[in-house]
Design an enzyme around this catalytic site. Structure first.
Site, PDB file in Angstrom:
ATOM      1  N   LYS A 131       0.831  -1.213   0.000  1.00  0.00           N
ATOM      2  CA  LYS A 131       0.000   0.000   0.000  1.00  0.00           C
ATOM      3  C   LYS A 131       0.863   1.259   0.000  1.00  0.00           C
ATOM      4  O   LYS A 131       0.528   2.240  -0.658  1.00  0.00           O
ATOM      5  CB  LYS A 131      -0.973  -0.028   1.167  1.00  0.00           C
ATOM      6  CG  LYS A 131      -1.943  -1.182   0.973  1.00  0.00           C
ATOM      7  CD  LYS A 131      -3.292  -1.014   1.562  1.00  0.00           C
ATOM      8  CE  LYS A 131      -4.180  -2.093   0.914  1.00  0.00           C
ATOM      9  NZ  LYS A 131      -5.325  -2.461   1.673  1.00  0.00           N
ATOM     10  N   LYS A 214      -3.516  -6.488  -8.072  1.00  0.00           N
ATOM     11  CA  LYS A 214      -4.443  -7.197  -7.165  1.00  0.00           C
ATOM     12  C   LYS A 214      -5.790  -6.464  -7.142  1.00  0.00           C
ATOM     13  O   LYS A 214      -5.804  -5.234  -7.000  1.00  0.00           O
ATOM     14  CB  LYS A 214      -3.841  -7.212  -5.749  1.00  0.00           C
ATOM     15  CG  LYS A 214      -4.761  -7.843  -4.718  1.00  0.00           C
ATOM     16  CD  LYS A 214      -4.369  -7.485  -3.285  1.00  0.00           C
ATOM     17  CE  LYS A 214      -5.573  -7.703  -2.372  1.00  0.00           C
ATOM     18  NZ  LYS A 214      -5.476  -7.110  -1.055  1.00  0.00           N
ATOM     19  N   LYS A 217     -10.218  -2.892  -3.116  1.00  0.00           N
ATOM     20  CA  LYS A 217     -11.158  -1.769  -3.021  1.00  0.00           C
ATOM     21  C   LYS A 217     -10.418  -0.447  -3.149  1.00  0.00           C
ATOM     22  O   LYS A 217     -10.870   0.479  -3.795  1.00  0.00           O
ATOM     23  CB  LYS A 217     -11.896  -1.808  -1.690  1.00  0.00           C
ATOM     24  CG  LYS A 217     -12.682  -3.074  -1.459  1.00  0.00           C
ATOM     25  CD  LYS A 217     -13.316  -3.026  -0.073  1.00  0.00           C
ATOM     26  CE  LYS A 217     -13.558  -4.413   0.479  1.00  0.00           C
ATOM     27  NZ  LYS A 217     -12.461  -4.851   1.389  1.00  0.00           N
TER      28      LYS A 217
HETATM   29  N1  AQP Z   1      -7.619  -9.696  -5.098  1.00  0.00           N
HETATM   30  C1  AQP Z   1      -7.811 -10.624  -4.159  1.00  0.00           C
HETATM   31  N2  AQP Z   1      -7.540 -11.927  -4.416  1.00  0.00           N
HETATM   32  C2  AQP Z   1      -7.743 -12.892  -3.474  1.00  0.00           C
HETATM   33  N3  AQP Z   1      -8.242 -12.641  -2.237  1.00  0.00           N
HETATM   34  C3  AQP Z   1      -8.519 -11.355  -1.938  1.00  0.00           C
HETATM   35  N4  AQP Z   1      -9.000 -10.763  -0.841  1.00  0.00           N
HETATM   36  C4  AQP Z   1      -9.086  -9.427  -1.030  1.00  0.00           C
HETATM   37  N5  AQP Z   1      -8.680  -9.119  -2.284  1.00  0.00           N
HETATM   38  C5  AQP Z   1      -8.299 -10.284  -2.868  1.00  0.00           C
HETATM   39  C6  AQP Z   1      -9.362 -11.477   0.380  1.00  0.00           C
HETATM   40  O1  AQP Z   1     -10.593 -10.953   0.848  1.00  0.00           O
HETATM   41  C7  AQP Z   1     -10.606 -11.059   2.269  1.00  0.00           C
HETATM   42  C8  AQP Z   1     -11.119  -9.783   2.843  1.00  0.00           C
HETATM   43  O2  AQP Z   1     -10.275  -8.757   2.457  1.00  0.00           O
HETATM   44  P1  AQP Z   1     -10.369  -7.374   3.182  1.00  0.00           P
HETATM   45  O3  AQP Z   1     -11.468  -6.595   2.596  1.00  0.00           O
HETATM   46  O4  AQP Z   1     -10.463  -7.545   4.624  1.00  0.00           O
HETATM   47  O5  AQP Z   1      -8.954  -6.734   2.939  1.00  0.00           O
HETATM   48  P2  AQP Z   1      -8.072  -6.637   1.662  1.00  0.00           P
HETATM   49  O6  AQP Z   1      -7.392  -7.909   1.347  1.00  0.00           O
HETATM   50  O7  AQP Z   1      -7.160  -5.502   1.938  1.00  0.00           O
HETATM   51  O8  AQP Z   1      -9.130  -6.310   0.539  1.00  0.00           O
HETATM   52  P3  AQP Z   1      -9.065  -5.078  -0.383  1.00  0.00           P
HETATM   53  O9  AQP Z   1     -10.174  -5.102  -1.358  1.00  0.00           O
HETATM   54  O10 AQP Z   1      -7.687  -5.007  -0.945  1.00  0.00           O
HETATM   55  O11 AQP Z   1      -9.370  -3.893   0.628  1.00  0.00           O
HETATM   56  P4  AQP Z   1      -8.609  -2.516   0.818  1.00  0.00           P
HETATM   57  O12 AQP Z   1      -8.353  -1.964  -0.541  1.00  0.00           O
HETATM   58  O13 AQP Z   1      -9.519  -1.670   1.637  1.00  0.00           O
HETATM   59  O14 AQP Z   1      -7.336  -2.851   1.560  1.00  0.00           O
HETATM   60  C9  AQP Z   1      -9.190 -11.372   2.736  1.00  0.00           C
HETATM   61  O15 AQP Z   1      -9.127 -12.706   3.193  1.00  0.00           O
HETATM   62  C10 AQP Z   1      -8.362 -11.197   1.496  1.00  0.00           C
HETATM   63  O16 AQP Z   1      -7.310 -12.139   1.454  1.00  0.00           O
END
Ligand code: AQP
Length: 349
Positions: A131, A214, A217
């Protein structure tokens, strides 16, 4: 919609607290609208596991604060995540679904863990480094994210954590944290925390977004679970591909569209489409149209259920309230044991 797929739990070290039963725990951030990466990486496993074991699924709104500081949006996304889980088949009679901040003991445990965590370990966190590399502001919450996550998992005595492949390192950090606490505060033969195992589907790695990074969000490159109509079409047709001409053979394994098709298509269908890529004369536009139809059909029933749930916000809140009650019933006695182990006495009791 298929409920479960072949899955394995990784990690091999002996479990000092020798739990007699599996306790499934996992969190999801209400930092935006849930997307295909969340679903295929994690939520699909949550739905598959929640009837089989004692299970706690929480909407991690404290974690979301690391990237989202819009109060209305955070509140809206929090209820949206709950509605999405229910629409996807989560049964609140079988497992607990709740909001992280409804169990405030979790932040107290996180504080205790901060003091057992070397800053140098946190600076090596892949998610933090990723990030920061994307230009997001590295606030202290973002750096400490895995410690709060460890508290979330360990406070319920979690032994199995279904997550996407991107979270593997964070679960290792949770195991380290549990080990450090046990080593520092517990007799060798009576550790407090089990070392949880990650549960990562073999056949799913990190799911790419429409720009090939990846799907995330915070990168604005997602396809939402309930996107439909023009919005869905625009996103799918906008997936980044290379510039190989329509007639030329293409390598499906190098293509973002095919990576997403693999999530939906049967093995035969995947083989058929892969052969068309390799033969030439099959353009990325053809593949995108196939993908569009697949996404639309796969989530059709859940989309219907979601529309109905949107008319019952009180029911969604009731589910979350009951879930929090059950979660606190676990967290409070665990914190009593943690306070006793660490010497945090109280003059109130
Ligand atoms: N692209 C991805 N591929 C596989 N698994 C994913 N996960 C998220 N994106 C992918 C899995 O979703 C679960 C919940 O994720 P989260 O929302 O708690 O956090 P994250 O991984 O940080 O998801 P985002 O969309 O990337 O959120 P932001 O941008 O807010 O940080 C987790 O088990 C994750 O592995």
């Amino acid at each position: 919609m298929p409920e479960s797929q072949h899955a394995t739990a990784s990690s091999t070290a002996a479990n000092p607290a020798s739990p007699t039963e599996t306790v499934v725990v996992s969190g999801i951030q209400p930092s935006g609208t849930l997307h295909l990466g969340n679903y295929f990486g994690a939520i699909r496993q949550h739905i598959a596991l929640h009837r089989r074991h004692e299970a706690y699924f929480f909407i991690v709104n404290y974690h979301a604060l690391t990237s989202l500081q819009d109060a209305d949006a955070l509140a809206r996304y929090t209820l949206d995540v709950a509605t999405t889980y229910l629409a996807l088949g989560f049964d609140p009679d079988e497992a607990h679904l709740f909001i992280q901040s409804d169990v405030p003991e979790v932040t107290e445990l996180a504080w205790i863990f901060y003091n057992l965590t070397p800053v140098s370990h946190l600076e090596k966190g892949v998610s933090y480094k990723d990030k920061v590399a994307q230009g997001l502001s590295p606030n202290a919450g973002l750096l400490n994210y895995p410690v709060l996550q460890a508290a979330d998992i360990l406070i319920y005595g979690g032994t199995l954590v279904p997550v996407g492949a991107d979270q593997k390192q964070h679960i290792e950090m949770t195991r380290d944290t549990a080990g450090r606490f046990n080593h520092t505060y517990c007799p060798d033969d009576d550790p407090l925390f089990p070392l949880p195992e990650p549960h990562i589907l073999d056949d799913v790695s990190v799911i790419p977004g429409v720009d090939g990074r990846k799907m995330s969000k915070s990168y604005g490159n997602t396809i939402g679970l309930f996107d439909e109509g023009k919005m869905l079409k625009k996103k799918v047709m906008g997936i980044v591909t290379d510039s190989t001409p329509l007639d030329a053979p293409k390598d499906p394994e190098q293509d973002n569209v095919f990576a997403l098709i693999k999530l939906f298509a049967s093995e035969e269908k995947q083989a058929e489409i892969a052969a068309a890529y390799r033969a030439g004369g099959y353009g990325y536009g053809h593949a995108k149209k196939e993908l569009l139809g697949m996404i639309d059909a796969y989530f059709a029933e859940a989309r219907e259920r979601r529309h109905k749930l949107e008319e019952r916000p009180d029911y969604v809140r009731d589910v979350l309230r009951e879930g929090a009650k059950a979660a606190r019933a676990q967290a409070e006695p665990m914190m009593d044991r943690v306070r006793a182990a660490t010497g945090l006495i109280s003059a109130r009791r």
